[in-house]
Design a protein around this motif. Structure first.
Motif, PDB file in Angstrom:
ATOM      1  N   ASP A  13       0.852  -1.198   0.000  1.00 34.06           N
ATOM      2  CA  ASP A  13       0.000   0.000   0.000  1.00 34.06           C
ATOM      3  C   ASP A  13       0.883   1.242   0.000  1.00 34.06           C
ATOM      4  O   ASP A  13       1.706   1.407   0.902  1.00 34.06           O
ATOM      5  N   LEU A  23      -4.769   5.646  -2.116  1.00 29.06           N
ATOM      6  CA  LEU A  23      -3.947   4.574  -1.541  1.00 29.06           C
ATOM      7  C   LEU A  23      -3.655   3.593  -2.669  1.00 29.06           C
ATOM      8  O   LEU A  23      -4.525   2.815  -3.061  1.00 29.06           O
ATOM      9  N   LYS A  25      -2.344   0.516  -4.693  1.00 30.74           N
ATOM     10  CA  LYS A  25      -2.037  -0.899  -4.472  1.00 30.74           C
ATOM     11  C   LYS A  25      -0.926  -1.293  -5.438  1.00 30.74           C
ATOM     12  O   LYS A  25      -1.173  -1.461  -6.643  1.00 30.74           O
TER      13      LYS A  25
END
Ligand code: AMP
Length: 174
Positions: A13, A23, A25
């Motif tokens: 993250d 955020l 990934k």
């Protein structure tokens, strides 16, 4: 075969990338681990079930990495859906909304024959705008979209509802 927990442990993250409030990934640790990479490809390939897939379609750019491997496993062809201006031949185009403004994706007009069975693959389902545009392109070519499969789904963004396809798969849901 990796479990969802194995994949979850590897995905990194990254806060505030590419802009504040996102955020991100980061799936590159999955790609860099031979067992997780091969396993994630095999799990995505399994989402086709018993149906013989003619073409696996990948979405620019991380989707290409997974879709190409899945196509290899399934003995299918690979077809890229690319951002505007990258494909050299005659294309179909579809605009879609971004957070600010819009973008366009394209597919070669002769990439899929009418009725061919297609598995659409991308790394991550967020708002669903990108995959929905890819689905519209595939429908314009009269593809038979068997399933739409992602490594990751961000469920709170409800992209699944935007796609409106009966067979949407994600190896990991957040
Ligand atoms: P969307 O059209 O909102 O579903 O966005 C999907 C595309 O944007 C995917 O191809 C992802 O690669 C990328 N994306 C969107 N949100 C994220 C995120 N939080 N982390 C990583 N990639 C993302």
């Amino acid at each position: 075969m990796p479990t969802a927990a194995d994949l979850d442990a590897a995905i990194r993250d990254v806060p505030d990338f590419p802009k504040p409030g996102i955020l991100f990934k980061d799936i590159t640790p999955v790609l860099g681990d031979p067992d997780l990479f091969r396993g994630s490809l095999e799990l995505l390939a399994e989402t086709a079930g018993d149906i013989k897939i003619d073409k696996v379609v990948g979405i620019d750019a991380r989707g290409f990495i997974f879709a190409a491997g899945v196509a290899h496993i399934l003995g299918a062809g690979f077809v890229p859906v690319r951002k505007k201006g990258k494909l050299p031949w005659t294309t179909h185009q579809m605009a879609y909304s971004l957070e600010y403004g819009e973008d366009v994706v394209e597919i070669h007009a002769d990439a899929i024959q009418p009725g061919e069975k297609v598995l659409l693959v991308d790394d991550l389902l967020a708002t669903g705008g990108t995959a929905a545009a890819a689905i519209k392109l595939l429908k314009a070519l009269d593809a038979d979209i068997v399933a739409v499969s992602f490594l990751i789904e961000l469920a709170s963004l409800k992209g699944r509802e935007v796609l409106g396809h009966p067979q949407i798969n994600a190896l990991l849901t957040y």
